[in-house]
Design a protein around this motif. Structure first.
Motif, PDB file in Angstrom:
ATOM      1  N   HIS A  96       0.832  -1.208   0.000  1.00 23.50           N
ATOM      2  CA  HIS A  96       0.000   0.000   0.000  1.00 23.50           C
ATOM      3  C   HIS A  96       0.860   1.249   0.000  1.00 23.50           C
ATOM      4  O   HIS A  96       0.550   2.242  -0.674  1.00 23.50           O
ATOM      5  N   LEU A 100       0.739  -0.127  -4.482  1.00 25.21           N
ATOM      6  CA  LEU A 100       0.436  -1.417  -5.097  1.00 25.21           C
ATOM      7  C   LEU A 100      -0.781  -2.043  -4.431  1.00 25.21           C
ATOM      8  O   LEU A 100      -1.101  -1.740  -3.284  1.00 25.21           O
ATOM      9  N   ASP A 101      -1.426  -2.943  -5.137  1.00 25.25           N
ATOM     10  CA  ASP A 101      -2.668  -3.553  -4.670  1.00 25.25           C
ATOM     11  C   ASP A 101      -2.374  -4.772  -3.791  1.00 25.25           C
ATOM     12  O   ASP A 101      -1.924  -5.807  -4.288  1.00 25.25           O
ATOM     13  N   ALA A 104      -4.262  -8.058  -4.947  1.00 22.80           N
ATOM     14  CA  ALA A 104      -4.076  -8.553  -6.319  1.00 22.80           C
ATOM     15  C   ALA A 104      -4.114 -10.079  -6.345  1.00 22.80           C
ATOM     16  O   ALA A 104      -3.727 -10.749  -5.383  1.00 22.80           O
ATOM     17  N   GLU A 109       2.137  -7.272 -11.029  1.00 14.25           N
ATOM     18  CA  GLU A 109       2.293  -5.833 -10.835  1.00 14.25           C
ATOM     19  C   GLU A 109       3.410  -5.533  -9.842  1.00 14.25           C
ATOM     20  O   GLU A 109       4.261  -4.661 -10.079  1.00 14.25           O
TER      21      GLU A 109
END
Length: 372
Positions: A96, A100-101, A104, A109
């Motif tokens: 975070h 970034l997720d 996911a 990513e």
């Protein structure tokens, strides 16, 4: 603004001196661990994965390459389960922080993000996001890879201070000479050892600490390889008597001792020892104690017994990016403990007093003992 908000603001702003890590400065090359695959194959998450997935044997897990191990951890702990443990929520906090997720479905990513980073800039970003201004490494001259770096005359980033680990060095036939040699080369800020039970170190260790005015750190209560199939993740803990520590502190009043204990049951006894001996500094909530509930509990007890004269936490980070979550999470626990103690005062503290105490606890005291 409420008292809790004032305290949280001061704690969040306080610069951190991290008294104990397993990190390496970027000049150490491959020893400097960072990135998503390193985060996910940290031994805390390995143990949690093998518990969650009992059909995967330790041998089968370790037979995979690192990326495949990380994929398995991500699927087991983040995709098919919620990241509720401190180790998994810590990874989510790091992701975070970098935008970034953490939910996911795969690592594409995250891997692309870290692959595009330059190590020097990444170090700067991590230290900034964690609020860390200086830290102590753990340096073992008996490790061939690390020894080669030191013998090449590499000068580490000045924010990464050496700490000379003596666990295996104490078996040297000429220990005093070896210690002097590595102190001259590394310029460590303290000597350190991890032990199951407290015992007096070899005389040469204490003599060198006196001669060079270096603290001696003891990390007490680890039991190695209770499940050897898990490798580094297989170590355990035990509660031990701290009576030998009292004798050690009493017999060596001119030596400063940095002490952390692995068992919750030993934290109270350590506070009692520190009340009697000013040359004993309790520091951090180590390893299995490095959980927000235990950090808050331990910090509250230490404040009640010692006032602001200890170091509430160190990160024990092995992967650079862990500094972000370990310190963001620890700050919340420390602020909560401080708020309760301030609320118990007969006169409300001023903002200046709160800031003074926060700076001392988060970095000032550690900086004094580290010489940073």
């Amino acid at each position: 603004m409420s008292l809790a908000e004032r305290v949280a603001r001061a704690v969040d702003a306080a610069p951190i001196v991290d008294l104990h890590t397993h990190l390496f400065a970027p000049q150490f090359g491959a020893l400097n661990l960072w990135g998503i695959d390193e985060l996910l194959t940290y031994h805390y998450l390995v143990a949690e994965t093998l518990r969650a997935e009992p059909k995967v044997s330790p041998e089968a897990f370790f037979a995979r390459d690192k990326a495949a191990q990380a994929d398995l951890v991500w699927d087991a702990l983040f995709v098919r389960r919620s990241p509720l443990s401190e180790a998994t929520s810590g990874v989510a906090t790091v992701l975070h922080a970098f935008g970034l997720d953490p939910a996911a479905k795969d690592l594409r990513e995250a891997r692309a993000f870290f692959a595009a980073r330059r190590v020097e800039q990444h170090v700067e970003d991590v230290l900034r996001l964690a609020g860390v201004t200086a830290l102590a490494m753990t340096n073992d001259p008996t490790d061939p890879a690390e020894r080669a770096v030191w013998e090449a005359g590499v000068a580490p980033d000045p924010r990464f201070h050496a700490a000379l680990r003596v666990d295996r060095l104490v078996s040297s036939q000429d220990l005093a000479r070896e210690l002097d040699r590595w102190i001259a080369r590394m310029r460590p800020r303290y000597l350190a050892i991890s032990v199951e039970e407290v015992s007096a170190p070899p005389r040469a260790v204490l003599d060198v600490c006196r001669a060079h005015d270096l603290p001696f750190a003891m990390m007490i209560g680890v039991t190695r390889a209770v499940n050897p199939r898990l490798g580094v993740a297989g170590d355990g803990m035990r509660a031990v008597s701290l009576a030998p520590l009292e004798r050690l502190a009493a017999e060596n009043p001119d030596v400063r001792f940095l002490i952390t204990t692995l068992a919750r049951e030993n934290t109270h006894a350590l506070c009692v020892v520190a009340r009697k001996f000013a040359n004993v500094l309790p520091f951090g909530c180590w390893w299995f104690m490095n959980n927000p509930s235990l950090i808050e509990e331990t910090t509250s007890m230490r404040l009640e017994m010692l006032g602001p004269t200890f170091v509430p936490q160190h990160s024990d980070a092995r992967v650079l990016d862990q500094l972000i979550y370990k310190w963001r999470h620890a700050r919340r626990s420390i602020a909560s403990a401080l708020s309760r103690r301030y609320a118990a005062m007969s006169v409300a503290p001023t903002d200046a007093q709160i800031e003074r105490d926060a700076r001392a606890l988060l970095g000032g005291i550690a900086g004094e003992w580290l010489g940073a």
